[in-house]
Design a protein around this motif. Structure first.
Motif, short mmCIF file in Angstrom:
data_model
loop_
_atom_site.label_atom_id
_atom_site.label_comp_id
_atom_site.label_asym_id
_atom_site.label_seq_id
_atom_site.Cartn_x
_atom_site.Cartn_y
_atom_site.Cartn_z
N GLU A 299 0.81 -1.22 0.00
CA GLU A 299 0.00 0.00 0.00
C GLU A 299 0.85 1.27 0.00
OE1 GLU A 299 -1.86 -3.51 1.20
OE2 GLU A 299 -0.30 -2.47 2.36
N GLY A 300 2.16 1.14 0.10
CA GLY A 300 3.02 2.31 0.06
C GLY A 300 3.52 2.78 1.40
N GLY A 301 3.09 2.15 2.48
CA GLY A 301 3.60 2.49 3.80
C GLY A 301 4.85 1.68 4.12
N PHE A 302 5.26 1.75 5.38
CA PHE A 302 6.46 1.03 5.82
C PHE A 302 6.12 0.16 7.02
CE2 PHE A 302 7.98 4.69 3.52
CZ PHE A 302 8.94 4.12 2.69
N ALA A 303 6.52 -1.12 6.92
CA ALA A 303 6.28 -2.08 7.98
C ALA A 303 7.08 -1.73 9.22
CB ALA A 303 6.63 -3.48 7.50
N SER A 304 6.65 -2.26 10.36
CA SER A 304 7.23 -1.86 11.64
C SER A 304 8.62 -2.40 11.88
CB SER A 304 6.32 -2.32 12.78
OG SER A 304 5.06 -1.71 12.70
N ALA A 305 8.88 -3.65 11.49
CA ALA A 305 10.14 -4.26 11.92
C ALA A 305 10.40 -5.56 11.17
CB ALA A 305 10.09 -4.54 13.42
N LEU A 306 11.68 -5.95 11.19
CA LEU A 306 12.08 -7.31 10.86
C LEU A 306 12.48 -8.01 12.15
CD1 LEU A 306 14.31 -7.08 7.65
CD2 LEU A 306 11.86 -7.52 7.82
N ASP A 307 12.12 -9.27 12.27
CA ASP A 307 12.40 -10.06 13.45
C ASP A 307 13.89 -10.27 13.62
OD1 ASP A 307 12.06 -11.71 15.64
OD2 ASP A 307 10.46 -12.87 14.70
N ALA A 308 14.30 -10.55 14.85
CA ALA A 308 15.69 -10.93 15.10
C ALA A 308 15.96 -12.38 14.74
CB ALA A 308 16.02 -10.70 16.58
N ASP A 309 14.93 -13.21 14.78
CA ASP A 309 15.10 -14.66 14.67
C ASP A 309 14.76 -15.15 13.26
OD1 ASP A 309 15.23 -14.11 17.35
OD2 ASP A 309 14.03 -15.82 17.97
N SER A 310 15.42 -16.21 12.87
CA SER A 310 15.01 -17.04 11.74
C SER A 310 15.60 -18.43 12.00
CB SER A 310 15.52 -16.47 10.41
OG SER A 310 16.92 -16.35 10.41
N GLU A 311 14.98 -19.43 11.41
CA GLU A 311 15.38 -20.81 11.66
C GLU A 311 15.38 -21.13 13.16
OE1 GLU A 311 18.93 -22.01 9.56
OE2 GLU A 311 18.63 -20.43 8.08
N GLY A 312 14.51 -20.46 13.90
CA GLY A 312 14.37 -20.76 15.32
C GLY A 312 15.44 -20.19 16.21
N ALA A 313 16.32 -19.32 15.70
CA ALA A 313 17.39 -18.77 16.52
C ALA A 313 17.66 -17.33 16.10
CB ALA A 313 18.66 -19.60 16.39
N GLU A 314 18.29 -16.59 17.00
CA GLU A 314 18.55 -15.18 16.72
C GLU A 314 19.79 -15.02 15.86
OE1 GLU A 314 19.22 -10.91 19.06
OE2 GLU A 314 19.16 -12.79 20.19
N GLY A 315 19.70 -14.18 14.85
CA GLY A 315 20.87 -13.76 14.09
C GLY A 315 21.33 -14.68 12.98
N THR A 316 20.69 -15.84 12.80
CA THR A 316 21.23 -16.82 11.84
C THR A 316 21.22 -16.29 10.41
OG1 THR A 316 19.03 -17.84 11.70
CG2 THR A 316 20.59 -18.81 13.24
N TYR A 317 20.34 -15.36 10.10
CA TYR A 317 20.28 -14.80 8.75
C TYR A 317 21.51 -13.95 8.44
CZ TYR A 317 18.36 -12.31 4.68
OH TYR A 317 18.14 -11.78 3.43
N TYR A 318 22.14 -13.37 9.47
CA TYR A 318 23.14 -12.33 9.26
C TYR A 318 24.59 -12.77 9.46
CZ TYR A 318 19.03 -9.32 9.54
OH TYR A 318 17.80 -8.74 9.32
N VAL A 319 24.84 -13.88 10.15
CA VAL A 319 26.21 -14.21 10.57
C VAL A 319 26.86 -15.21 9.61
CG1 VAL A 319 25.77 -13.66 12.98
CG2 VAL A 319 25.35 -15.99 12.16
N TRP A 320 28.21 -15.24 9.63
CA TRP A 320 28.99 -16.04 8.69
C TRP A 320 30.18 -16.68 9.39
CZ3 TRP A 320 27.73 -16.17 3.36
CH2 TRP A 320 26.72 -15.27 2.97
N THR A 321 30.67 -17.75 8.79
CA THR A 321 31.96 -18.35 9.15
C THR A 321 32.91 -18.17 7.98
OG1 THR A 321 31.41 -20.53 8.23
CG2 THR A 321 30.79 -20.10 10.55
N PRO A 322 34.24 -18.30 8.21
CA PRO A 322 35.17 -18.22 7.08
C PRO A 322 34.86 -19.25 5.99
CG PRO A 322 36.36 -18.02 9.15
CD PRO A 322 34.94 -18.39 9.50
#
Length: 648
Positions: A299-322
Motif C-alpha cells: 500500500e506504500g507504507g512502511f512495515a514496523s520491523a524485521l524479526d531478530a530470529d530465523s530458523e528458530g534462533a537469533e541472528g542466523t540470517y546475518y552471521v557467517w563463518t570463514p
C-alpha cells in the motif's frame, strides 16, 4: 484450534492465536469476565520482533499445563505495545516502579479495575539464577488473590497513586545556557574510544546525534561524527543490505540484537544524511534502500520491523563463518572478505559465527562491491526473518521525514516519491472522521486511536513533504493533525498528555516527555509546531512550541540523553529558525540554491516556481530579474534576496 486473537490485526497478537492460552485482547470485556469469575487479570505485553517474547511464548504460552493453569485462575490479556503504546506506558511505569527496570515481554497482574499489584518482565519456565519460574509466579499471585486480599488492595492502591502523580518539574525557557550544559553533560557520558554514550548495551542515540549536528560546535560535531562512524562500521550496521539493528549488546557495536526497527532506521537515515560525509552518505543510502526494498508495504507504507530470529534462533540470517564465505566467494575472495569483514575462526557471535563489520575501507572498492553483491545474493537464499507488516502512524511519519531530508540533501528523487506514497496512505487510511488512527495492516485501519507521538510525527512528516515537493496540500493536512493535537492533548502547564482527553480512560493518563528509542510525543510536537510556525508565521503554533519546550527544560538540562529530540528542536528556535524561500524557474540554478539552504541544518526551506498564497512563506517571494532567488528570513523578517549559493 485458535483463540480470540485469531481475529486481531496485530501480527504480534496473531503469533499467539494458536496458543492454548484463552487470550483476550485489551478491552472492557476481559475485565468484566474477570469480575464475573472473581479472578485476577494477567497482562502480557510485547511486540512481534521481540526475541525474549518469542522465548517466553515457546516456554510458557505454548505449554499445555501452563496454559491450563492460566485459563483456570486468570483472565489473560495480550497487548502489542506498538499498537497500544498508551497501555504499555502505564504498565511499564508500574513495572519500573516495582522492579527498578523494564523491558519486554512485560508481565503484570491486575485487579478488576486495571490496577497492577505485581509486575515483572521475562520469567523462565524453570527457576534459573535466583529467578522464579513463571508457574511459581502464577501460583504466588493466585495465593495472594485468594488469601491476602488486603495486601493486594494495598499494593494496587499505592501503585495507582504513584502512577497518577503529576510531573513535578516547573516550566522554564530552554535558552542557549541549557543547550551548552546539555552538550557538556553529554561529553561527560561520551565514550571517546568507541563512540556512543555509556556502556553496554548501546542503543543508537539517533536523536541526540541530530541535536549535536545542529548545535554545531566542535565538541558536539566530534561526538556525533565519532558515533556515526563507529556505528556505520560496526556489526549493528548490516554491511550487505543496509539498515541498523535495534542495539548492540556490547560497547563496541559488534554484536547486535538483530531485530531491525523502522523508527531506528528512519531517524538514522536523517542523521547520516545530515552528517553528509562519504561514510554518512553511504550509510544513508543503504538505510533508504533497506526501507524501500524490505520494509515497504504493498500500500506504500512502511512495515514496523524485521524479526531478530530465523530458523528458530537469533541472528542466523546475518552471521557467517570463514568457510561459508569461501564457499560463496571462492578461495581468493573468501579469505580477503573475511579479513575486511572481521570474520574469524573463533567468531564474534555464537557457535563460531561472526557478525559482519567493516572497520576500514577495503583496499579495492571495485572488488568489495562485487563481493558485497555476491554475499547479499547468497544470504537471500537463507530463511528470512519474519516481518511485522503493520503500519504505525508515528513511525511512518518519521520515515517520511527521513526520506524527505535524505532525498533532498542527496538529490535522490525516488526517496521523496516513496515518502509521498506513505503520506498519502496515512491521510487516506489512518485519518478517520477527522481523527488519526495508530495502525493499519493490508490497507485496513485498526481501532486504536492515535496517541500524541502519532500526531507530532505525522504532522512533521507532512510538513517535510511540503518542503520536499512544494505541494501546499501537505500544509493543509499538517494543520488538520495539529489542530486535533492542540484541542485534545494539551496539559495545563503548556506541555502535552500522551493520550487525548476523549480517549479510553486507563488507570492513569500517560504523560512521558522523555525520548526513548523513538521521540516522545512532546518532542515530536515541538518539531511540528515550530516548523509550522516557520512556514506560516502562526503565533499560536510558535507559542505552543515554546510552551511545550519549556515543559521539558529540566529534562533537557539534567538528562539530555533522553531529550535529544527536544534539544534538536530547541537549537534552531534560539535565533529563528531560519526560514528560506527559494523561488524561480526549475533547473540547476534553483537546485543549487535549494541544496545550499537545506545544508543549513534546522532551516525550514520551501521551493517553488514563484510566490504562492497557499504557503505564507512564499507570499511576495518572486525571482530576481528572472533568476531563481533565495529569501532568508527569521520570524518572517527577511534579508535581501540572493541568487548565488555562496552568498546564501
Amino acid at each position: 484450534m485458535t483463540n480470540r486473537l485469531a481475529s486481531a490485526t496485530s501480527p504480534y497478537l496473531l503469533q499467539h492465536a494458536d496458543n492454548p492460552v484463552d487470550w483476550w485482547e485489551w478491552g472492557s470485556g476481559a475485565f468484566e469476565e474477570a469480575r464475573r469469575r472473581d479472578v485476577p487479570v494477567l497482562l502480557s505485553v510485547g511486540y512481534a520482533a521481540c526475541h525474549w517474547c518469542h522465548v517466553m511464548a515457546h516456554e510458557s504460552f505454548e505449554d499445555d499445563a501452563t496454559a491450563a493453569y492460566l485459563n483456570d485462575h486468570f483472565v489473560s490479556i495480550k497487548v502489542d505495545r506498538e499498537e497500544r503504546p498508551d497501555v504499555d506506558a502505564v504498565y511499564m511505569n508500574a513495572t519500573t516502579a516495582m522492579t527498578g527496570h523494564g523491558g519486554w515481554p512485560m508481565t503484570c497482574v491486575l485487579d478488576h479495575d486495571g490496577n497492577p499489584f505485581f509486575a515483572g518482565t521475562y520469567f523462565p519456565d524453570q527457576p534459573r539464577h535466583g529467578q522464579p519460574s513463571f508457574r511459581q509466579v502464577l501460583g504466588a499471585m493466585v495465593d495472594a488473590w485468594d488469601n491476602r486480599a488486603d495486601d493486594v488492595r494495598r499494593v494496587a492502591a499505592n501503585l495507582r497513586d504513584h502512577l497518577r502523580q503529576p510531573l513535578a518539574a516547573a516550566p522554564a525557557p530552554v535558552g542557549r545556557d541549557i543547550v551548552e550544559r546539555a552538550v557538556a553533560l553529554l561529553a561527560r557520558d561520551f565514550d571517546a574510544d568507541r563512540g556512543g554514550f555509556g556502556g553496554a548495551p548501546k542503543f543508537p542515540p539517533s536523536m541526540v546525534l541530530s541535536f549535536l549536528l545542529r548545535e554545531g560546535s566542535g565538541p558536539a560535531r566530534d561526538m556525533a561524527a565519532r558515533t556515526l562512524e563507529a556505528m556505520a562500521r560496526g556489526g549493528i550496521h548490516d554491511q550487505l543490505s543496509g539498515g541498523f539493528a535495534r542495539y548492540s549488546v556490547d560497547a563496541d557495536w559488534v554484536v547486535p540484537h538483530f531485530e531491525k526497527m523502522l523508527y531506528d532506521n528512519a531517524l538514522l537515515l536523517r542523521a547520516n544524511a545530515e552528517w553528509g560525509t562519504d561514510l554518512g552518505v553511504w550509510a544513508a543510502e543503504g538505510i533508504a534502500d533497506f526501507l524501500m526494498t524490505e520494509l515497504r508495504t504493498t500500500e506504500g507504507g512502511f512495515a514496523s520491523a524485521l524479526d531478530a530470529d530465523s530458523e528458530g534462533a537469533e541472528g542466523t540470517y546475518y552471521v557467517w563463518t570463514p568457510a561459508q564465505l569461501t564457499a560463496v566467494l571462492g578461495p581468493d575472495d573468501g579469505p580477503w572478505a573475511a579479513r575486511w569483514l572481521g570474520v574469524t575462526e573463533a567468531g564474534t557471535f555464537e557457535q563460531g559465527t561472526s557478525v559482519l563489520q567493516l572497520r576500514e575501507d577495503p583496499d579495492d572498492l571495485v572488488r568489495w562491491f562485487d563481493v558485497q553483491r555476491r554475499l547479499r545474493a547468497a544470504r537471500g537464499e537463507r530463511e528470512r526473518p519474519a516481518r511485522d507488516d503493520k503500519v504505525v502512524a508515528a513511525w511512518n511519519g518519521l520515515a517520511i521525514s527521513g526520506l524527505c531530508v535524505a532525498g533532498t540533501l542527496l538529490e535522490q528523487g525516488s526517496y521523496v516519491d516513496a515518502a509521498v506514497a506513505a503520506g498519502e496512505l496515512l491521510w487516506d487510511v489512518h485519518v478517520v472522521d477527522g481523527r488519526l488512527r495508530r495502525v493499519s495492516r493490508d490497507g485496513r485501519v485498526g481501532a486504536p486511536a492515535g496517541v500524541l507521538e502519532d500526531h507530532g510525527c505525522v504532522a512533521s512528516g507532512f510538513l517535510d513533504l511540503l518542503q520536499a515537493t512544494g505541494d501546499p496540500v501537505w500544509l493543509t493536512r499538517a494543520e488538520a493533525v495539529l489542530d486535533v493535537a492542540l484541542t485534545h492533548f494539551t496539559a495545563g502547564d503548556g506541555g502535552f498528555h500522551d493520550t487525548a482527553d476523549d480517549a479510553e480512560a486507563l488507570v492513569a493518563r500517560p504523560r512521558d516527555p522523555s525520548d526513548n528509542a523513538s521521540p516522545s510525543g512532546t518532542s515530536a510536537m515541538v518539531h511540528a509546531l515550530a516548523t509550522h510556525a516557520a512556514l506560516t508565521g502562526s503565533g499560536r503554533h510558535r507559542d505552543a512550541a515554546e510552551a511545550a519546550l519549556a515543559s521539558v527544560a529540566a529534562l533537557c538540562e539534567k538528562a539530555p540523553r533522553f531529550a535529544g529530540w527536544s534539544l534538536a528542536a530547541a537549537v534552531p528556535m534560539l535565533d529563528g529558525p531560519e526560514e528560506v524561500a527559494v523561488v524561480g524557474p526549475p533547473g540547476p540554478e534553483r537546485d543549487a540554491l535549494a541544496l545550499a539552504a537545506r545544508r543549513r541544518l534546522g532551516a525550514v526551506v520551501v521551493v517553488a516556481d514563484g510566490e504562492s498564497n497557499a504557503v505564507p512563506l512564499l507570499v511576495g517571494r518572486v525571482p530576481v530579474e528572472g533568476r531563481p532567488a533565495a529569501y532568508v528570513c527569521r520570524g518572517f523578517v527577511c534579508e535581501r534576496p540572493v541568487t548565488d549559493p555562496t552568498q546564501l
